[in-house]
Each structure stands twice: as structure tokens, then as C-alpha cells.
Design an enzyme around this catalytic site. Structure first.
Site, PDB file in Angstrom:
ATOM      1  NE  ARG A 174      -2.189  -2.036   3.277  1.00  0.00           N
ATOM      2  CZ  ARG A 174      -2.623  -2.319   4.509  1.00  0.00           C
ATOM      3  NH1 ARG A 174      -3.719  -1.742   4.967  1.00  0.00           N
ATOM      4  NH2 ARG A 174      -1.952  -3.138   5.290  1.00  0.00           N
ATOM      5  N   GLY A 195       2.403 -14.209   6.290  1.00  0.00           N
ATOM      6  CA  GLY A 195       1.495 -13.652   7.296  1.00  0.00           C
ATOM      7  C   GLY A 195       2.194 -13.392   8.620  1.00  0.00           C
TER       8      GLY A 195
END
Ligand code: UD1
Ligand code: CA
Length: 432
Positions: A15, A82
Site C-alpha cells: 500500500r 502472514g
């Protein structure tokens, strides 16, 4: 210090839309991750930074700051992606393990106190947000925290929950050892979620303590917009601390001071000042619009609109507007207007006139200009380096000095002779 700290810094940070790893984006002149490690070292002697994406760059940058005070663990992110996967290889020395995110540069040792003090099996940070998008939602039932659901896995009902996981937890070593191997990646992102430890522990009746934390310290940086917001908060902290130590700032919101800048004594910073790198300012007045990088300024006034570039040492000196100084040592000098002083050393009592330039570069290499005491350098003089100017020298305005050395007490002039033609104006423009 009976606390181990694991800092998750392996993620890509897509992002951010950047080629630079997220945790290496700078705030106040230092990488985000630097601040988290700096604060962690105040409360732990066992710090592991988990890396994967751009691991060499991240490791090298942090080794520069902290050397062997920290450990690195490379996440097997291809097989175990993760935040849960990130923690899988850790070997904590202590019974309690605090997990921090590498993208939370505003965290402080003080703000982590609640995790240190808590006796629960799991302590987790929560806050309430008006706009909770992007965060994991904390599902609280009659018996307290039940689980965390990630946004991508949340139902529409769950998405409405305003209590979110701030992303910092402490676990007992036993919880980590028991539940980490049981994690699955059966979720929307096919990742191993560290947050799933909470529902697993809850089912077994372990104690989970939610800690309500403030957004200012626990804010995550996920985008360039977040980065700018974090920068403003960090600048506020840095400037407040220096003002409390006796530094005057006019319109502090327009001043930028990097982490690593230090002050001694009493100084004044006017609006629009930018201070970078390992700069030290002592008893000086820095005027509006000046930029100082990696330099030492003592008992001097600088600017307005002056640029002091790295490795300059300026003492008892007056630097006026539009003066650029680079890698130079000035002691007791006056350079009031429009000059470039690079790779030079100038002694006390010397006056540098307007428009003086050290010609320190011949297109191939840089050379030194050494100037003694009480030298008068007339306006618009070019000092072609390498050059030594002894004490008590006068250089007339407009001179180009190519001599290599000017003897003590001498005058130097190099000028095309002036030619005046009487009445030429009227001949050229016609009589008025
Ligand atoms: C995470 C939490 C979320 C929480 C939020 C708070 C999980 C599953 N979700 O989400 O509940 O609200 O933080 O900011 O934990 N990282 C690794 N390896 C990986 C993936 C991530 O080291 O494989 C690191 C990242 O570099 C980052 C941190 O873990 O520093 C958090 O990762 P990020 O992707 O930002 O997690 P969020 O989606 O924000
Ligand atoms: Ca995050």
C-alpha cells in the site's frame, strides 16, 4: 528486562506503492524501524527483527544504527506468509514475548508499560476508531475478547465493529510454543494470522487482557498519507522536547528538525528553518529559511536563506543571506551576502565580500582553499583552488586569484583596465 521483543518487518507494504521496503521509509530523517528498535532497547535485551522483503537492505540499515545489539530472523514467507508465519522461527530468551509491528514508528517504551505489567497469558492492544477500515476487528462477547477477524474475512456485520486490533501483543512463551504450530492459513488471504492465537487460547480458557491504547502511539503506517501524518506527530514530539530544554522557535509548525540533531545552550530558530542529520547547534541564531545539514554551529548567526551543507564547522561567525557553505571550517568570519565557500578553512577576522566564490572543482577533482586571519576579500572575487592565503592579505573586488598562494601582508588585484568613453551615451541613444 525480562521481556523478549519480536519486531515484524518482513512484509512488503504494497500500500506504500514504493520500491523501498515499508519499514525503511524515513520519518524525521531516520527509517521507521529505527524508532521502534530504539524504544525497544529501553525495555529489552533480547530483540529479534523478522525480515524477508528486501532483507539485505533492512538488515544493513539497522546494523548501521544498532550493530549486534539486535538479532535478525529471516521469515520463510514463501511457505508461511502472514504475521503468524513471521513469528514461527523465534527463540525468545524470556518468559514473556512482546510482538511489535515494524510499521508503528510512533510507539514509545512508556506506551508499552501496560504490556510489561500485565500478568495475562495474552495481552492485546485495542482502540476504537470511527473509521475502522483496514484493521482487524475485535469481537467481544459476554466473557471478554473472543477473536479477531481480519477485514478481508469479516462479514458485513463484523465490519461495523469499531473496536480494532492495534497490532501489538504480549504472549507468554508457553502460549507461543503451544499454539503457533496449530495455526492454519484457511482464510481469505491464505496467510498464517498471528491474531488467530487469540481465539485458540480463548477456547482453552486462557486469560486474554485487552489494553485500551491511544491512537497517537499505536498508529500503523500503511500508506504515504499515514507516513506524512506520522511525520507531523514525530516532529511535534522532537520540537516540544527541545523547546522544553530552552530552544526558542518562532512558528514551530514551519520548522523541521531531524532525529539526531542536538542543541547546547540557548538558541533561536526562526520560521522555516530545516535542520538535518547529525547537526549540533550551540548558542546560535538560525534565521528564516535556512537549511543546515550534518554540521556544527557554535555562537554564530546564520541566514536568512543560508545553506550550510555537510561537514561544516562554523564558530563565532556571521553568515548572511544566500551564502552556501560546504565542508568548511569557519572561525570568527564574516560572510554577509551571496557567497559559496566549499572545501575551505577560514580563520578569525577575515571578511568575505558579496559574491565571493571558492572555485573548488576543476571538473575532475575538488581542492582546498586555506585562508588565514584578518584577510579582506573584496566582492566578486573568485578563489581558484588549491589556494593558500596567508594572514593580513587584501584582495581587490573583482579579482580572480589563480596564484596558488598569496603572501602575508600583500595586495592582489586582477582586473581588465577600465576604459571610459566621454559622451558615448548620447551618441548611442541620441541627444535628449
Ligand atoms: C495487522 C493485523 C490486524 C491489525 C493491524 C494493525 C494480522 C493478521 N492482522 O494487519 O489485525 O489490525 O495489523 O496494524 O496480524 N509482516 C511480516 N510478515 C508477513 C506479513 C506481515 O513480518 O508475512 C509484518 C509487516 O512487515 C508489518 C506487520 O507485520 O510490519 C503487520 O503487517 P501488515 O500487513 O501491515 O498487517 P495488517 O494487514 O495491517
Ligand atoms: Ca499494518
Amino acid at each position: 528486562m525480562n521481556l523478549s521483543i519480536v519486531i515484524l518487518a518482513a512484509g512488503k507494504g504494497s500500500r506504500m506503492k514504493s520500491n523501498t521496503a515499508k519499514v525503511l521509509h524515513p520519518i524525521s530523517g531516520k527509517e521507521m524501524l529505527y524508532f521502534i528498535i530504539k524504544e525497544s532497547l529501553k525495555i529489552s535485551n533480547d530483540i529479534t527483527v523478522v525480515i524477508h522483503h528486501q532483507k539485505e537492505a533492512v538488515q544493513e540499515a539497522m546494523m548501521k544504527h544498532f550493530g549486534n545489539k539486535i538479532n535478525f530472523l529471516v521469515q520463510d514467507a514463501d511457505n508461511f506468509p502472514g504475521t503468524g508465519g513471521a513469528v514461527m522461527g523465534i527463540r525468545p530468551q524470556h518468559e514473556k514475548v512482546l510482538v511489535l509491528n515494524g510499521d508503528m514508528p510512533l510507539i514509545t517504551a512508556q506506551a508499552l508499560k501496560g504490556f510489561e505489567d500485565s500478568k495475562a497469558d495474552i495481552t492485546m492492544s485495542i482502540f476504537d476508531l470511527e473509521d475502522s477500515s483496514g484493521y482487524g476487528r475485535v469481537i467481544i462477547g459476554d466473557s471478554g475478547v473472543e477473536r479477531i477477524v481480519e477485514e478481508k474475512d469479516a462479514s458485513d456485520e463484523e465490519k461495523k465493529v469499531s473496536t480494532v486490533n492495534a497490532g501489538i501483543y504480549s504472549f507468554s512463551k508457553a502460549v507461543i510454543q503451544k499454539y503457533l504450530p496449530l495455526l492454519s492459513n484457511d482464510n481469505a488471504q491464505a496467510e498464517y494470522y498471528l491474531t488467530d492465537l487469540i481465539s485458540m487460547a480463548k477456547k482453552d480458557g486462557l486469560e486474554i487482557e485487552p489494553l485500551l491504547v491511544d491512537e497517537e502511539h499505536f498508529k500503523g503506517v500503511n500508506s504515504k498519507f499515514d507516513l506524512a501524518t506520522a511525520e507531523e506527530i514525530m516532529q511535534g514530539r522532537i520540537k516540544e522536547a527541545w523547546m522544553k530544554s530552552g530552544i526558542s522557535m518562532q512558528l514551530p509548525s514551519t520548522i523541521y528538525i531531524e532525529e539526531g540533531v542536538t542543541f547546547n545552550g540557548e538558541s533561536i530558530l526562526e520560521n522555516g528553518v530545516r535542520l538535518c542529520g547529525n547537526t549540533l547547534i550551540e548558542d546560535s541564531h538560525i534565521k528564516s529559511g535556512s537549511v543546515i545539514e550534518d554540521s556544527i554551529i557554535k555562537n554564530s548567526d546564520i541566514g536568512p536563506l543560508a545553506h550550510i551543507r555537510p561537514h561544516s564547522h562554523i564558530q563565532d561567525t556571521h553568515i548572511g543571506n544566500f551564502v552556501e557553505v560546504k565542508k568548511s571550517t569557519l572561525k570568527g568570519v564574516k560572510a554577509g551576502h551571496l557567497a559559496y565557500l566549499g572545501d575551505s578553512q577560514i580563520e578569525e577576522g577575515t571578511n568575505v565580500g558579496a559574491g565571493v566564490i571558492t572555485c573548488n572543482y576543476d571538473g575532475k577533482a575538488k581542492y582546498q582553499t586555506i585562508i588565514g586571519k584578518n584577510v579582506f576579500i573584496g566582492s566578486d572575487t573568485q578563489l581558484v583552488a588549491p589556494l593558500i592565503i596567508e594572514d593580513d592579505v587584501i584582495i581587490a573586488a573583482g579579482t580572480t586569484v589563480t596564484a596558488g598562494k598569496l603572501e602575508k601582508g600583500s595586495l592582489s588585484v586582477s582586473r581588465a583596465p577600465l576604459k571610459s568613453v566621454a559622451g558615448f551615451y548620447y551618441k548611442f541613444f541620441g541627444k535628449k
